[in-house]
Write an enzyme that holds these catalytic residues in place. Sequence first.
Site: not given
Ligand SMILES: NC(=O)c1ccc[n+]([C@@H]2O[C@H](COP(=O)([O-])OP(=O)(O)OC[C@H]3O[C@@H](n4cnc5c(N)ncnc54)[C@H](O)[C@@H]3O)[C@@H](O)[C@H]2O)c1
Ligand SMILES: [Zn+2]
Length: 369
Positions: A62, A168
Amino acid sequence: MREITGAVIESSGMPVTIEALQLDDPGPGEVLIRMASAGVCHSDLHVRDGDWVRQGPVVMGHEGAGVVEAVGVGVDGDLVGRAVALNWLAPCLRCRECQRGRQWLCQDSPAYRHAGLDGTPRVSRPDGSPVLSYLSIGTMSTAQVVPATAAVPMPDGVPPEVAALIGCGVSTGVGAVVKTAEVRPGDTVAVIGLGGVGLSCVMGAVLAGARRIVGVDVSRAKLDLAASLGATHSVHADPDRPDATVEAIRAATGGGPDFAFEAIGSPATISQAVASLPPGGTAVLVGLTKFGQRASFEAFPFVDGGRRIIGSNYGSAVAAIDFPRYAEAYLAGRLPIDRLIDRRLRLDELEDAFDRLRAGAAARQVIVF
Ligand SMILES: NC(=O)c1ccc[n+]([C@@H]2O[C@H](COP(=O)([O-])OP(=O)(O)OC[C@H]3O[C@@H](n4cnc5c(N)ncnc54)[C@H](O)[C@@H]3O)[C@@H](O)[C@H]2O)c1
Ligand SMILES: [Zn+2]
Ligand SMILES: [Zn+2]
């Protein structure tokens, strides 16, 4: 009708298969995109791993960008040949939220049907059976037919990988800061979780002129990357010691951040974001949890201190306005989106990319077609 290659999952929780598929011509109000690039976002992993139940089979992806190859009836022919970034919530432009300018809350987007504008799929298997396209754009595919309102022309000179991320992660993270939260110059900010979305929150906080920007992650490499993008402080999180993380965020911001962005989607870190706030502070929830999960916080100090929690979907993006703005900021050197990309891969390496994302070992991985 043409042959394409796409990454398909049979249903949520199943591994990806790379398949030869058939793609229909664009129908009325649709455009045919030759995909150039697709980012791997954690939301794809939520679907792949069954955190979110979605109907299948579905072409994944997406976050993407490409070039318009053809347009359907009713679409401006000048779009042909234009480089575009794809919007995963193609606005219907008719519902109440679209009409009041809040397209990020569109209630009747074709994206919810994961199909073409008329609700029927544009992709099929060689035996003729239909295949859905995730959020109607299914970017992990060599080409796609998408609603014309999902295709946003990019200014000249924007690399396709950068355009894909605008589709995104960048809009979600930068927009959460500058649009949803409206962070002002001099405010203090914490960002918990430094993946593609959280690092974009950091870039947004720099753009907004935040005085202190605290990056929080379990990965030291992510903390270093955030610092190189402008985070002023780092907190190395230990998931077994959540109170220590909260204390470190409060110390780094002189008593707590004006805004704490949660960019992971876990109940534990959502609670940390709320617990770190000073009186009057705001927790901005950007990460998406598994379906059905709840987060908790202590109610009395929350109310007594006039704190707030807000959700941010798609960084409150109006794609036709905001995508080109973020692209211009990239071209002007004020939004170094390319720095988030730490791996370029082929479509058939997608499962490996998911493994790395699951392990927290990637900032943004991008499929190049
Ligand atoms: N609100 C929206 O419209 C929207 C849009 C896109 C993505 N998202 C969501 O945003 C979130 C992040 O997406 P992403 O692609 O950046 O994910 P990602 O997996 O690349 O990043 C997550 C980060 O969190 C860190 N992490 C994990 N557990 C942790 C903890 N306990 N403490 C501190 N850090 C920790 C990881 O090391 C990683 O760097 C996902 O849940 C995704 O679905 C939301
Ligand atoms: Zn996304
Ligand atoms: Zn709408």
